[in-house]
Design a protein around this motif. Structure first.
Motif, PDB file in Angstrom:
ATOM      1  N   GLY A  87       0.805  -1.223   0.000  1.00 50.68           N
ATOM      2  CA  GLY A  87       0.000   0.000   0.000  1.00 50.68           C
ATOM      3  C   GLY A  87       0.833   1.267   0.000  1.00 50.68           C
ATOM      4  N   LEU A  88       1.475   1.553  -1.122  1.00 48.83           N
ATOM      5  CA  LEU A  88       2.320   2.761  -1.208  1.00 48.83           C
ATOM      6  C   LEU A  88       1.524   3.931  -1.787  1.00 48.83           C
ATOM      7  CD1 LEU A  88       5.633   1.287  -2.733  1.00 48.83           C
ATOM      8  CD2 LEU A  88       4.997   1.537  -0.320  1.00 48.83           C
ATOM      9  N   ASP A  89       1.686   5.089  -1.167  1.00 47.39           N
ATOM     10  CA  ASP A  89       1.138   6.341  -1.704  1.00 47.39           C
ATOM     11  C   ASP A  89       2.329   7.227  -2.065  1.00 47.39           C
ATOM     12  OD1 ASP A  89      -1.330   5.403  -0.900  1.00 47.39           O
ATOM     13  OD2 ASP A  89      -1.385   6.634   0.922  1.00 47.39           O
ATOM     14  N   LEU A  90       2.364   7.699  -3.280  1.00 44.78           N
ATOM     15  CA  LEU A  90       3.453   8.609  -3.643  1.00 44.78           C
ATOM     16  C   LEU A  90       3.027   9.481  -4.814  1.00 44.78           C
ATOM     17  CD1 LEU A  90       5.634   7.904  -6.326  1.00 44.78           C
ATOM     18  CD2 LEU A  90       5.540   5.762  -5.116  1.00 44.78           C
ATOM     19  N   HIS A  91       3.689  10.620  -4.934  1.00 46.91           N
ATOM     20  CA  HIS A  91       3.433  11.446  -6.118  1.00 46.91           C
ATOM     21  C   HIS A  91       4.734  12.094  -6.553  1.00 46.91           C
ATOM     22  CE1 HIS A  91       3.249  14.470  -2.926  1.00 46.91           C
ATOM     23  NE2 HIS A  91       3.622  15.330  -3.853  1.00 46.91           N
ATOM     24  N   VAL A  92       4.776  12.413  -7.846  1.00 51.27           N
ATOM     25  CA  VAL A  92       5.910  13.146  -8.414  1.00 51.27           C
ATOM     26  C   VAL A  92       5.316  14.297  -9.208  1.00 51.27           C
ATOM     27  CG1 VAL A  92       7.996  13.023  -9.821  1.00 51.27           C
ATOM     28  CG2 VAL A  92       7.216  10.975  -8.620  1.00 51.27           C
ATOM     29  N   ASP A  93       5.712  15.519  -8.861  1.00 42.87           N
ATOM     30  CA  ASP A  93       5.179  16.700  -9.546  1.00 42.87           C
ATOM     31  C   ASP A  93       6.031  17.031 -10.774  1.00 42.87           C
ATOM     32  OD1 ASP A  93       3.083  17.019  -7.780  1.00 42.87           O
ATOM     33  OD2 ASP A  93       4.284  18.227  -6.393  1.00 42.87           O
ATOM     34  N   ALA A  94       5.540  17.960 -11.567  1.00 38.61           N
ATOM     35  CA  ALA A  94       6.247  18.364 -12.792  1.00 38.61           C
ATOM     36  C   ALA A  94       7.685  18.775 -12.468  1.00 38.61           C
ATOM     37  CB  ALA A  94       5.510  19.533 -13.443  1.00 38.61           C
ATOM     38  N   ALA A  95       8.622  18.268 -13.265  1.00 42.48           N
ATOM     39  CA  ALA A  95      10.042  18.637 -13.179  1.00 42.48           C
ATOM     40  C   ALA A  95      10.694  18.281 -11.842  1.00 42.48           C
ATOM     41  CB  ALA A  95      10.239  20.125 -13.476  1.00 42.48           C
ATOM     42  N   GLU A  96      10.027  17.417 -11.069  1.00 49.18           N
ATOM     43  CA  GLU A  96      10.621  17.015  -9.786  1.00 49.18           C
ATOM     44  C   GLU A  96      11.517  15.789  -9.959  1.00 49.18           C
ATOM     45  OE1 GLU A  96       8.626  17.344  -5.440  1.00 49.18           O
ATOM     46  OE2 GLU A  96       7.574  16.066  -6.837  1.00 49.18           O
ATOM     47  N   ILE A  97      12.590  15.727  -9.156  1.00 51.04           N
ATOM     48  CA  ILE A  97      13.313  14.459  -8.999  1.00 51.04           C
ATOM     49  C   ILE A  97      12.978  13.928  -7.610  1.00 51.04           C
ATOM     50  CG2 ILE A  97      15.559  13.309  -8.786  1.00 51.04           C
ATOM     51  CD1 ILE A  97      16.739  15.128 -10.811  1.00 51.04           C
ATOM     52  N   VAL A  98      12.364  12.761  -7.581  1.00 51.79           N
ATOM     53  CA  VAL A  98      11.992  12.130  -6.315  1.00 51.79           C
ATOM     54  C   VAL A  98      12.752  10.807  -6.215  1.00 51.79           C
ATOM     55  CG1 VAL A  98      10.085  11.103  -5.005  1.00 51.79           C
ATOM     56  CG2 VAL A  98       9.729  13.236  -6.272  1.00 51.79           C
ATOM     57  N   VAL A  99      13.330  10.562  -5.039  1.00 53.37           N
ATOM     58  CA  VAL A  99      14.122   9.356  -4.842  1.00 53.37           C
ATOM     59  C   VAL A  99      13.410   8.436  -3.856  1.00 53.37           C
ATOM     60  CG1 VAL A  99      16.266   8.524  -3.763  1.00 53.37           C
ATOM     61  CG2 VAL A  99      16.354  10.393  -5.406  1.00 53.37           C
ATOM     62  N   VAL A 100      13.441   7.128  -4.148  1.00 57.28           N
ATOM     63  CA  VAL A 100      13.009   6.131  -3.168  1.00 57.28           C
ATOM     64  C   VAL A 100      14.261   5.427  -2.670  1.00 57.28           C
ATOM     65  CG1 VAL A 100      11.712   4.005  -2.782  1.00 57.28           C
ATOM     66  CG2 VAL A 100      10.749   5.794  -4.255  1.00 57.28           C
ATOM     67  N   LEU A 101      14.531   5.611  -1.376  1.00 60.95           N
ATOM     68  CA  LEU A 101      15.691   4.968  -0.765  1.00 60.95           C
ATOM     69  C   LEU A 101      15.260   3.665  -0.124  1.00 60.95           C
ATOM     70  CD1 LEU A 101      17.200   7.971   1.237  1.00 60.95           C
ATOM     71  CD2 LEU A 101      18.025   7.055  -0.948  1.00 60.95           C
ATOM     72  N   GLY A 102      16.137   2.680  -0.134  1.00 59.44           N
ATOM     73  CA  GLY A 102      15.792   1.436   0.552  1.00 59.44           C
ATOM     74  C   GLY A 102      16.935   0.453   0.443  1.00 59.44           C
ATOM     75  N   ALA A 103      17.019  -0.435   1.433  1.00 65.09           N
ATOM     76  CA  ALA A 103      18.079  -1.439   1.456  1.00 65.09           C
ATOM     77  C   ALA A 103      17.758  -2.541   0.436  1.00 65.09           C
ATOM     78  CB  ALA A 103      18.185  -2.027   2.854  1.00 65.09           C
ATOM     79  N   ASN A 104      18.675  -3.485   0.292  1.00 62.89           N
ATOM     80  CA  ASN A 104      18.448  -4.660  -0.538  1.00 62.89           C
ATOM     81  C   ASN A 104      17.150  -5.340  -0.139  1.00 62.89           C
ATOM     82  OD1 ASN A 104      20.605  -4.940  -2.292  1.00 62.89           O
ATOM     83  ND2 ASN A 104      21.922  -5.770  -0.688  1.00 62.89           N
ATOM     84  N   GLY A 105      16.315  -5.627  -1.120  1.00 62.56           N
ATOM     85  CA  GLY A 105      15.107  -6.403  -0.838  1.00 62.56           C
ATOM     86  C   GLY A 105      13.952  -5.598  -0.268  1.00 62.56           C
ATOM     87  N   ALA A 106      14.095  -4.292  -0.128  1.00 62.93           N
ATOM     88  CA  ALA A 106      13.017  -3.466   0.435  1.00 62.93           C
ATOM     89  C   ALA A 106      11.809  -3.411  -0.491  1.00 62.93           C
ATOM     90  CB  ALA A 106      13.526  -2.056   0.713  1.00 62.93           C
ATOM     91  N   GLY A 107      12.053  -3.589  -1.802  1.00 63.68           N
ATOM     92  CA  GLY A 107      10.945  -3.549  -2.770  1.00 63.68           C
ATOM     93  C   GLY A 107      11.073  -2.417  -3.781  1.00 63.68           C
ATOM     94  N   LYS A 108      12.262  -1.861  -3.920  1.00 65.45           N
ATOM     95  CA  LYS A 108      12.451  -0.707  -4.826  1.00 65.45           C
ATOM     96  C   LYS A 108      12.181  -1.096  -6.281  1.00 65.45           C
ATOM     97  CE  LYS A 108      16.775  -0.067  -3.618  1.00 65.45           C
ATOM     98  NZ  LYS A 108      16.883  -1.262  -2.740  1.00 65.45           N
TER      99      LYS A 108
END
Ligand code: ATP
Length: 236
Positions: free
Chosen positions: A22-43
């Motif tokens: 159940g992930l909620d996320l958004h990326v706006d115009a011209a944004e750089i958004v990063v998802v950080l996570g360890a090995n196996g987190a689900g990236k």
């Protein structure tokens, strides 16, 4: 303002093994958004679900339109680019032919013009245009993968661990170039990374993923200052 990518309640997994909860996320115009996570987190799973490579539940809106039920080809045509983990360049094809494949979504002569434009943006690739992609260095292959995905001018680019397998100097150069591509094109980008040191400085915002759930989110500068993030993902 409508987000370029707006995701709510994203769940996905492999057979009975649920990875995203159940992930909620958004990326706006011209944004750089990063998802950080360890090995196996689900990236990687997150990006696969967003681009339609694996089935998912929840809503995925691209420029306001629901794409959650669409195939990955349809999502690509609607403006979703994806640089997969391990680059996904065609090693037996030339650099130029890899770019031409990316340009198939462009119309008419635009494709040719775009190919030349990307040789200007990544000048390292220009003298190697006739070489097999498989003979490029890791950093050059990653640049080619970014160029191939960008050539059809996607509204939204998903990038899976661009730093994977690259030396720190090469990674730094690649992220500089990614930041410049965003400046020039205004393309919204969602980058998944383990290497927070390199990703947070070019990002506007970030989410921290643990076991398929976001446990923290905020501006990149706030997360750079956050002690638990620093301990877990910045090695300090
Ligand atoms: P890494 O940085 O190691 O690539 P990640 O955060 O990208 O990690 P995922 O690759 O999304 O993590 O994996 C999340 C979970 O899903 C792991 O438990 C992994 O073993 C499992 N998984 C990934 N791919 C598959 C697959 N094709 N079939 C079954 N399970 C998978």
């Amino acid at each position: 303002m409508t987000a370029v990518l707006d995701v709510t309640g994203l769940t996905a997994g492999y057979g009975p093994h649920q990875v995203l909860h159940g992930l909620d996320l958004h990326v706006d115009a011209a944004e750089i958004v990063v998802v950080l996570g360890a090995n196996g987190a689900g990236k990687t799973t997150t990006l696969r679900a967003l681009s339609g490579m694996i089935p998912s539940k929840g809503t995925v809106r691209l420029r306001g339109g629901e794409v959650g039920g669409r195939t990955s080809d349809a999502r690509a045509r609607l403006g979703l680019g994806h640089v997969v983990e391990g680059r996904g360049t065609f090693n037996h094809l030339s650099v130029e032919d890899n770019l031409a494949l990316g340009a198939h979504l462009c119309r008419g002569d635009t494709g040719r013009t775009q190919i030349e434009r990307w040789f200007e943006i990544f000048p390292q690739l220009a003298p190697r245009r006739k070489q097999h992609a498989g003979s490029l260095s890791g950093g050059e292959q990653q640049m080619l993968a970014v160029a191939r995905a960008m050539i059809s001018q996607p509204a939204m680019l998903l990038l899976d661990e661009p730093s994977m397998g690259l030396a720190p100097m090469v990674t730094a150069e690649l992220f500089d170039q990614i930041a410049r591509v965003r400046e020039d094109s205004g393309t919204a980008m969602l980058i998944v990374e383990q290497n927070a040191n390199i990703a947070l400085p070019v990002a506007d915002r970030a989410y921290v993923l643990e076991s398929g759930r976001f446990v923290s989110q905020g501006s990149a500068s706030a997360l750079l200052d956050d002690d638990s993030v620093r301990r877990a993902y910045l090695g300090r």
